[in-house]
Structures are given as C-alpha cells and as structure tokens.
Design an enzyme around this catalytic site. Structure first.
Site, PDB file in Angstrom:
ATOM      1  N   PRO A 101       0.828  -1.207   0.000  1.00  0.00           N
ATOM      2  CG  PRO A 101      -0.455  -1.394   1.934  1.00  0.00           C
ATOM      3  CD  PRO A 101       0.640  -2.050   1.165  1.00  0.00           C
ATOM      4  N   GLY A 105       3.660   3.593   5.291  1.00  0.00           N
ATOM      5  CA  GLY A 105       4.730   3.185   6.211  1.00  0.00           C
ATOM      6  C   GLY A 105       5.287   1.807   5.928  1.00  0.00           C
ATOM      7  CG  LEU A 106       3.298  -1.510   5.082  1.00  0.00           C
ATOM      8  CD1 LEU A 106       2.349  -2.571   4.526  1.00  0.00           C
ATOM      9  CD2 LEU A 106       3.991  -2.080   6.311  1.00  0.00           C
ATOM     10  N   GLY A 107       7.031   1.118   3.167  1.00  0.00           N
ATOM     11  CA  GLY A 107       8.215   1.223   2.310  1.00  0.00           C
ATOM     12  C   GLY A 107       7.936   1.114   0.825  1.00  0.00           C
ATOM     13  CB  SER A 108       4.923   1.685  -1.302  1.00  0.00           C
ATOM     14  OG  SER A 108       4.720   3.044  -1.008  1.00  0.00           O
ATOM     15  CB  ALA A 110      12.312   2.383  -0.136  1.00  0.00           C
ATOM     16  CG  ASP A 152      11.668   3.538   4.491  1.00  0.00           C
ATOM     17  OD1 ASP A 152      11.868   3.257   5.688  1.00  0.00           O
ATOM     18  OD2 ASP A 152      10.597   4.004   4.057  1.00  0.00           O
TER      19      ASP A 152
HETATM   20  O1  PMV Z   1       8.555   5.381   5.109  1.00  0.00           O
HETATM   21  P1  PMV Z   1       8.019   5.356   6.485  1.00  0.00           P
HETATM   22  O2  PMV Z   1       6.705   6.016   6.654  1.00  0.00           O
HETATM   23  O3  PMV Z   1       8.146   3.995   7.093  1.00  0.00           O
HETATM   24  O4  PMV Z   1       8.987   6.263   7.402  1.00  0.00           O
HETATM   25  C1  PMV Z   1      10.332   6.053   7.507  1.00  0.00           C
HETATM   26  C2  PMV Z   1      10.806   6.297   8.859  1.00  0.00           C
HETATM   27  C3  PMV Z   1      11.064   7.715   9.311  1.00  0.00           C
HETATM   28  O5  PMV Z   1      11.946   7.576  10.412  1.00  0.00           O
HETATM   29  C4  PMV Z   1       9.784   8.370   9.788  1.00  0.00           C
HETATM   30  C5  PMV Z   1      11.691   8.582   8.246  1.00  0.00           C
HETATM   31  C6  PMV Z   1      13.122   8.196   7.874  1.00  0.00           C
HETATM   32  O6  PMV Z   1      13.582   8.692   6.845  1.00  0.00           O
HETATM   33  O7  PMV Z   1      13.766   7.448   8.618  1.00  0.00           O
END
Ligand code: PMV
Length: 313
Positions: A101, A105-108, A110, A152
């Site tokens: 998704p 926050g699941l790294g889509s 990257a 990520d």
């Molecule tokens: O991509 P996300 O939403 O999992 O966020 C990454 C983690 C953060 O610490 C919030 C940002 C980062 O660049 O480390």
C-alpha cells in the site's frame, strides 16, 4: 536486449522511526508478503530514448519525457542512467506493479525505486551491486521524505533485518527466536514527508525536549536488538509500548493508530506501536503465533482496512 524483471519487498520499522532521522539507531525488517516489481521490455522498432512508463496501481501510463522530472519514477530512471553514464536508453516499456500500500509506512516508495534501479541496470547490461542500488534509491527517497535517514532503502535493498544508524555501514543481526508481527493498516494515507517535516519544526522549536524523546527511542532500539539476539521475545512487547508512548509525545500518532494499538493489546498482543511515519499508515503488534489470527480479527473489528501476519525468523 532481453526483458528484465526485478523486485523488492516491503518493510516495517520495529523500533526507532523519526529518532533515526536525528542519528539514533532504529530496527527495520523486510515484509516479504508484499512486493514491488519492475519489468522492462524492449520496444522493437521504437525510437531510442523513448521510454513508456506504466504503473497501473497509480493510474499512470505515459512517456518518460512527459513525466515531471521530480516524479520518483523519473528520478529513479535518471539516477541509473547517470550512474551508468548511459545517455540514451533503447526504446522500452517500464512496467511497475506493487502490492505494497502506498504512503502507509510499508516502504512502497523505496521498494519501487529499488525494483526500477535493479531492472533498468540489468536491462542495460550493468546490474548494480546492492550498495549502489541502495545509494541511488536513497537519492529518490529525498523526494518522498525530504530528509530521509536512509533506513527504508537499506532494509528494502538488502531484504534482511537491519539495525540502522544514519550514515553508518549497514548492520544486520541474528533473530535468536522467531516472532510474529500483525500489521494493521488505518487506511489513512500519510505522506512521510509531512510527518518528518512537522517533527523537524517541533524539534527546532524545542530541541532539548525532542532530543530527549529521540535519545529514549534510541535506547529502546538498542535494548530491543539485544532482546532479539538473545531470544527474549516477550520483552519486545514492553519496548513497543514504550516506543509508542514516545511517538505519541513526538506528535506522530493519531486517534485511529491509537485505537488499533489499544485493540491489539486488548486482544492479547504483548505490545503494539505505530510503524513508520505515523499520522495514519500502519501499526504493528507483537504476538504469540497462535494468537495472531485473533489479533488480526480484533484489528479489523477496530477499523483496520487491511491486516498482514508476518513471521520473523
Ligand atoms: O517510510 P516510512 O513512513 O516507514 O517512514 C520512515 C521512517 C522515518 O523515520 C519516519 C523517516 C526516515 O527517513 O527514517
């Protein structure tokens, strides 16, 4: 030039999000149930340099030349051609699919970058090593995150559990005893750039207070690594609860995340916390494997739009 396909998994952050941007350690693990895949096929008879981009999951079907140069897909392609010194790409179609998704926050972001970088460099006959793949994906992450820590792109490239400290060499570690995580999605898209930017503003207003939060989260990540390496799985639950309380104070939780965290704990999870940028996106709960389906059901009943059970070993 044959077709080339590459993929990369999703990820969750177990401990230390946000604090990691300020130099504290964090722990992230791959989530292999969800993936991004990029396939490049030659367009025989097409013009050199003409790259068709198809990303049906975000409704994109266009040519590279028509895409905003600041678009992450365009940036990923440009990073590869610049790294390889390739002025022109043979006519081809780049198709990107993801079951991860978006903005949750699941790294889509990257994973999509890593899949494109691997597929394109392979297609051009110069597959890049992981270190370069991760470094190029980091450049694309700047579009998603503004000031990314690099966690990520690292975990998604190496597809291994990582103990990550910004600007330091990757550290992987052993999981002494397997453990189960249930992931619950609030269904609220939350661009990481916004939460990271807001935390930066708060930190600028009151650096001492925020650095205390970050140091405490860093301490939790260090203790958690030792607990994972020594098989003290249940201890991780308490550390998750502590980390979530810090993230609430940092201002990156939201009522929906708190509700899912509470629901998981009421259903018997050893601990739960938001995971990633926060303000929406996903939370994670640590549980006994037998209890995982009941926790997933409790999360759905509390409003989760999707749940994933993942075993780490
Ligand atoms: O991509 P996300 O939403 O999992 O966020 C990454 C983690 C953060 O610490 C919030 C940002 C980062 O660049 O480390």
């Amino acid at each position: 030039m044959p077709a080339f396909t590459a993929s990369a998994p999703g990820k969750i952050i177990l401990f230390g999000e946000h604090a990691v941007v300020y130099g504290q350690p964090a722990i992230a693990v791959p989530v292999t149930q969800v993936r991004a895949t990029a396939t490049i096929r030659p367009n025989l008879g097409g013009k050199w340099g003409e790259v068709r981009i198809q990303a049906p999951d975000i409704g994109l079907d266009t040519n590279l030349q028509r895409l905003d140069p600041a678009h992450p897909i365009c940036e990923a392609v440009n990073q590869v051609t610049a790294a390889l010194g390739a002025d022109h790409i043979p006519a081809c179609t780049l198709r990107v699919r993801a079951t991860i998704p978006i903005a949750s926050g699941l790294g889509s972001g990257a994973a999509i970058s890593v899949a494109i970088i691997r597929a394109l460099s392979g297609f051009l006959g110069h597959p890049l090593p992981n270190e370069t793949v991760s470094a190029l994906a980091y450049e694309v992450e700047k579009i998603h995150h503004g000031t990314p820590s690099g966690i990520d792109n690292t975990v998604v490239t190496y597809a291994q559990p990582v103990y990550f400290v910004k600007e330091q060499a990757i550290q992987t570690f052993e999981i002494a005893a397997p453990f189960t995580i249930v992931i619950g999605d609030t269904g609220i898209p939350s661009p990481t750039k916004e939460s990271v930017g807001d935390v930066r503003q708060s930190w600028q207003r009151d650096p001492a207070r925020y650095e205390r939060f970050f140091a405490a989260a860093g301490q939790i990540a260090q203790t958690a690594r030792k607990a994972i390496e020594s098989g003290h799985v249940q201890q991780l639950g308490q550390l998750m609860r502590q980390n979530h309380a810090i993230l609430q104070q940092v201002g990156v939780s939201c009522p929906e995340l708190d509700q899912l965290v509470d629901a998981a704990q009421q259903a018997g999870a050893w601990g739960a916390k938001l995971s990633g940028g926060g303000r929406g996106g996903n939370m994670i709960a640590l549980t006994d494997p037998e209890q995982a389906p009941a926790i997933a059901a409790a999360l759905s009943a509390a409003g989760a739009t999707n749940t994933i059970i993942t075993n780490l070993q």
